[in-house]
Every structure is written in C-alpha cells, then in structure tokens.
Design a protein around this motif. Structure first.
Motif, PDB file in Angstrom:
ATOM      1  N   MET A  37       0.826  -1.203   0.000  1.00  0.00           N
ATOM      2  CA  MET A  37       0.000   0.000   0.000  1.00  0.00           C
ATOM      3  C   MET A  37       0.866   1.262   0.000  1.00  0.00           C
ATOM      4  O   MET A  37       0.621   2.203  -0.759  1.00  0.00           O
ATOM      5  CB  MET A  37      -0.898  -0.005   1.248  1.00  0.00           C
ATOM      6  CG  MET A  37      -1.912   1.109   1.305  1.00  0.00           C
ATOM      7  SD  MET A  37      -2.872   1.090   2.859  1.00  0.00           S
ATOM      8  CE  MET A  37      -3.336  -0.619   3.016  1.00  0.00           C
ATOM      9  N   LEU A  38       1.923   1.266   0.818  1.00  0.00           N
ATOM     10  CA  LEU A  38       2.788   2.438   0.909  1.00  0.00           C
ATOM     11  C   LEU A  38       3.636   2.614  -0.349  1.00  0.00           C
ATOM     12  O   LEU A  38       3.990   3.728  -0.708  1.00  0.00           O
ATOM     13  CB  LEU A  38       3.658   2.368   2.158  1.00  0.00           C
ATOM     14  CG  LEU A  38       2.891   2.402   3.490  1.00  0.00           C
ATOM     15  CD1 LEU A  38       3.844   2.276   4.664  1.00  0.00           C
ATOM     16  CD2 LEU A  38       2.042   3.653   3.612  1.00  0.00           C
ATOM     17  N   THR A  39       3.925   1.530  -1.040  1.00  0.00           N
ATOM     18  CA  THR A  39       4.625   1.625  -2.321  1.00  0.00           C
ATOM     19  C   THR A  39       3.707   2.259  -3.362  1.00  0.00           C
ATOM     20  O   THR A  39       4.110   3.166  -4.094  1.00  0.00           O
ATOM     21  CB  THR A  39       5.098   0.227  -2.785  1.00  0.00           C
ATOM     22  OG1 THR A  39       6.024  -0.280  -1.805  1.00  0.00           O
ATOM     23  CG2 THR A  39       5.780   0.295  -4.132  1.00  0.00           C
ATOM     24  N   GLN A  40       2.459   1.794  -3.418  1.00  0.00           N
ATOM     25  CA  GLN A  40       1.490   2.335  -4.377  1.00  0.00           C
ATOM     26  C   GLN A  40       1.211   3.813  -4.127  1.00  0.00           C
ATOM     27  O   GLN A  40       0.970   4.568  -5.067  1.00  0.00           O
ATOM     28  CB  GLN A  40       0.179   1.541  -4.318  1.00  0.00           C
ATOM     29  CG  GLN A  40       0.303   0.144  -4.856  1.00  0.00           C
ATOM     30  CD  GLN A  40      -0.949  -0.689  -4.605  1.00  0.00           C
ATOM     31  OE1 GLN A  40      -1.961  -0.195  -4.147  1.00  0.00           O
ATOM     32  NE2 GLN A  40      -0.850  -1.978  -4.918  1.00  0.00           N
ATOM     33  N   GLU A  41       1.255   4.227  -2.861  1.00  0.00           N
ATOM     34  CA  GLU A  41       0.997   5.628  -2.499  1.00  0.00           C
ATOM     35  C   GLU A  41       2.213   6.521  -2.763  1.00  0.00           C
ATOM     36  O   GLU A  41       2.156   7.731  -2.555  1.00  0.00           O
ATOM     37  CB  GLU A  41       0.607   5.739  -1.018  1.00  0.00           C
ATOM     38  CG  GLU A  41      -0.688   5.061  -0.659  1.00  0.00           C
ATOM     39  CD  GLU A  41      -1.911   5.849  -1.099  1.00  0.00           C
ATOM     40  OE1 GLU A  41      -1.828   7.084  -1.208  1.00  0.00           O
ATOM     41  OE2 GLU A  41      -2.951   5.212  -1.346  1.00  0.00           O
ATOM     42  N   GLY A  42       3.338   5.916  -3.172  1.00  0.00           N
ATOM     43  CA  GLY A  42       4.555   6.691  -3.430  1.00  0.00           C
ATOM     44  C   GLY A  42       5.286   7.084  -2.160  1.00  0.00           C
ATOM     45  O   GLY A  42       6.127   7.984  -2.166  1.00  0.00           O
ATOM     46  N   ILE A  43       4.994   6.395  -1.062  1.00  0.00           N
ATOM     47  CA  ILE A  43       5.641   6.690   0.224  1.00  0.00           C
ATOM     48  C   ILE A  43       6.965   5.934   0.328  1.00  0.00           C
ATOM     49  O   ILE A  43       7.999   6.518   0.618  1.00  0.00           O
ATOM     50  CB  ILE A  43       4.687   6.348   1.388  1.00  0.00           C
ATOM     51  CG1 ILE A  43       3.460   7.265   1.330  1.00  0.00           C
ATOM     52  CG2 ILE A  43       5.404   6.463   2.727  1.00  0.00           C
ATOM     53  CD1 ILE A  43       2.300   6.850   2.211  1.00  0.00           C
ATOM     54  N   VAL A  71      15.391   3.204   5.564  1.00  0.00           N
ATOM     55  CA  VAL A  71      14.281   2.990   4.644  1.00  0.00           C
ATOM     56  C   VAL A  71      14.135   4.249   3.803  1.00  0.00           C
ATOM     57  O   VAL A  71      14.070   5.356   4.326  1.00  0.00           O
ATOM     58  CB  VAL A  71      12.961   2.706   5.405  1.00  0.00           C
ATOM     59  CG1 VAL A  71      11.813   2.522   4.433  1.00  0.00           C
ATOM     60  CG2 VAL A  71      13.103   1.475   6.289  1.00  0.00           C
ATOM     61  N   ASP A  72      14.104   4.078   2.478  1.00  0.00           N
ATOM     62  CA  ASP A  72      13.945   5.205   1.563  1.00  0.00           C
ATOM     63  C   ASP A  72      12.458   5.527   1.452  1.00  0.00           C
ATOM     64  O   ASP A  72      11.701   4.779   0.829  1.00  0.00           O
ATOM     65  CB  ASP A  72      14.523   4.839   0.189  1.00  0.00           C
ATOM     66  CG  ASP A  72      14.598   6.027  -0.753  1.00  0.00           C
ATOM     67  OD1 ASP A  72      14.222   7.152  -0.354  1.00  0.00           O
ATOM     68  OD2 ASP A  72      15.024   5.820  -1.904  1.00  0.00           O
ATOM     69  N   LEU A  73      12.046   6.609   2.121  1.00  0.00           N
ATOM     70  CA  LEU A  73      10.625   6.947   2.116  1.00  0.00           C
ATOM     71  C   LEU A  73      10.406   8.448   2.080  1.00  0.00           C
ATOM     72  O   LEU A  73      11.285   9.230   2.408  1.00  0.00           O
ATOM     73  CB  LEU A  73       9.908   6.324   3.319  1.00  0.00           C
ATOM     74  CG  LEU A  73      10.413   6.595   4.733  1.00  0.00           C
ATOM     75  CD1 LEU A  73       9.864   7.889   5.295  1.00  0.00           C
ATOM     76  CD2 LEU A  73      10.008   5.453   5.623  1.00  0.00           C
ATOM     77  N   ASN A  74       9.209   8.824   1.661  1.00  0.00           N
ATOM     78  CA  ASN A  74       8.784  10.217   1.650  1.00  0.00           C
ATOM     79  C   ASN A  74       8.046  10.435   2.968  1.00  0.00           C
ATOM     80  O   ASN A  74       6.892  10.037   3.122  1.00  0.00           O
ATOM     81  CB  ASN A  74       7.870  10.485   0.454  1.00  0.00           C
ATOM     82  CG  ASN A  74       7.421  11.931   0.384  1.00  0.00           C
ATOM     83  OD1 ASN A  74       7.095  12.553   1.388  1.00  0.00           O
ATOM     84  ND2 ASN A  74       7.387  12.453  -0.837  1.00  0.00           N
ATOM     85  N   ILE A  75       8.719  11.053   3.940  1.00  0.00           N
ATOM     86  CA  ILE A  75       8.172  11.195   5.290  1.00  0.00           C
ATOM     87  C   ILE A  75       6.929  12.081   5.313  1.00  0.00           C
ATOM     88  O   ILE A  75       6.000  11.836   6.086  1.00  0.00           O
ATOM     89  CB  ILE A  75       9.257  11.680   6.284  1.00  0.00           C
ATOM     90  CG1 ILE A  75       8.779  11.503   7.733  1.00  0.00           C
ATOM     91  CG2 ILE A  75       9.646  13.102   6.016  1.00  0.00           C
ATOM     92  CD1 ILE A  75       8.710  10.110   8.186  1.00  0.00           C
ATOM     93  N   GLY A  76       6.874  13.091   4.466  1.00  0.00           N
ATOM     94  CA  GLY A  76       5.699  13.954   4.407  1.00  0.00           C
ATOM     95  C   GLY A  76       4.453  13.191   3.978  1.00  0.00           C
ATOM     96  O   GLY A  76       3.387  13.318   4.582  1.00  0.00           O
ATOM     97  N   LYS A  77       4.596  12.377   2.928  1.00  0.00           N
ATOM     98  CA  LYS A  77       3.477  11.557   2.472  1.00  0.00           C
ATOM     99  C   LYS A  77       3.093  10.514   3.521  1.00  0.00           C
ATOM    100  O   LYS A  77       1.908  10.213   3.697  1.00  0.00           O
ATOM    101  CB  LYS A  77       3.817  10.859   1.152  1.00  0.00           C
ATOM    102  CG  LYS A  77       3.769  11.757  -0.059  1.00  0.00           C
ATOM    103  CD  LYS A  77       3.991  10.941  -1.314  1.00  0.00           C
ATOM    104  CE  LYS A  77       3.832  11.796  -2.562  1.00  0.00           C
ATOM    105  NZ  LYS A  77       3.980  10.982  -3.783  1.00  0.00           N
TER     106      LYS A  77
END
Length: 192
Positions: A37-43, A71-77
């Motif tokens: 789910m978090l991959t699909q959301e671009g997180i 972990v490579d993630l977009n913390i804002g999203k």
C-alpha cells in the motif's frame, strides 16, 4: 519480524518508527499489505520496503513497529497517510507512543545498554567476517545505529589491530564455547 517487550520498546527513545495498533490475523500478510500500500501511495521509494518490523503486546493489543532506519521513504506523504488512515490502522509515531502510552520521559537520554556478548574468539579472523558477526550481534540487541557507526569507524581505521579494538568498544568479545555454555544454561562439567 521479531517479538519485543515493552521494556525493549522503552529503550528505543531517540529512534523513530511507525506503530500500527490493534493488529490481528496473519501479521506477515499485514506487513506485506502495508508495504504494498505504501509503495502504491509513493511513500516507499526506489523499491524499498519496511524490513525491520517488530511485534509487541501492550494493553491487550498486538502492535507492529515499523522502524524507519535505512528505509527510503517520503516522510511527508507517510505523515499524511498516517493521519488519513488512523481510524483504520491506529497509526502513531514511536516518538508519540513512548511518552503517551508508556510514560517515557523523552527529555531524558535513553539508558545506555551494556555491551552485548559476541562470540568472536575461534571464528574465521577475516575482518569482514568479524565485522559481520559483531554487527549482527548489535542489531539483535537493538543497537543498529551502533552497528553502522562501528562499521564506518572500522573502514576508516585502515588497520586490522585498530579494527579489533573498535569492535571491542561495541561488544564484549567472547569465545564460541562461552556462548554455547550460556545457551545450555549450565557450566561445562556441571550435571543436573
């Protein structure tokens, strides 16, 4: 996925993670579903996923802690997703959960853990092998940041002798026989 106690969770002050509360069913399936789910959301980005996930029980609920380290993630999203999905997942930050649910004083520095025992004596003396064993021991004891710091210092040292000294700053160097005696719960030669 590893099971941790609330005491181990309390010792994680100063780290950050996402806690999903009130989990049930197949936890591996839930973790995979959240990663998808978090991959699909671009997180989660660049094919990364939450790999360091812990399970703990508190107040009659099973909870998951997704560590944000490495972990490579977009913390804002992720923050927006957490707010939007709070009713479904009960998501909160580790830094909120510790003071609000477990009463951890976040102004106090986390208690320093003793150096964990690490069976290096009698192992293959290749420095990369020793670094791997010591790193794994640190991570198993909740000291992932120290493992990373130790590796970086050893690589920069450029000396086998210095590398061994640095390892000794992070772990208590023991022999494989010492570890086996402890695992058996008795001293060699002692009978019950």
């Amino acid at each position: 996925m590893k099971r941790i106690t609330t005491d181990e969770l309390r010792a994680m002050a100063g780290r950050e993670g996402l806690i999903i509360q009130g989990c049930g069913g197949d936890l591996t399936e839930l973790v995979n579903g959240i990663n998808d789910m978090l991959t699909q959301e671009g997180i989660l980005q660049n094919g990364d996923a939450f790999k360091d996930v812990s399970v703990f029980e508190y107040d009659g609920c099973t909870n998951l802690l997704f560590s944000m380290e490495n972990v490579d993630l977009n913390i804002g999203k992720l923050a927006m997703w957490r707010l939007q999905s709070h009713e479904t997942f009960g998501g909160t930050w580790l830094s909120d959960y510790l003071p609000n649910r477990l009463g951890v004083d976040m102004d106090q520095p986390p208690a320093q853990k003793e150096k964990p025992d690490c069976a290096l004596i009698g192992q293959d003396g290749n420095i990369f092998n020793l670094i791997g064993i010591a790193s794994r021991t640190l991570k198993e004891n909740g000291l992932g940041e120290q493992a990373k710091e130790m590796r970086e210092r050893i690589i920069a040292s450029g000396s086998y002798d210095k590398a061994l000294c640095i390892i000794g700053e992070y772990v208590n160097i023991t022999s494989a026989e010492d570890a086996q005696e402890q695992d058996c719960g008795f001293e060699m030669g002692q009978s019950y």
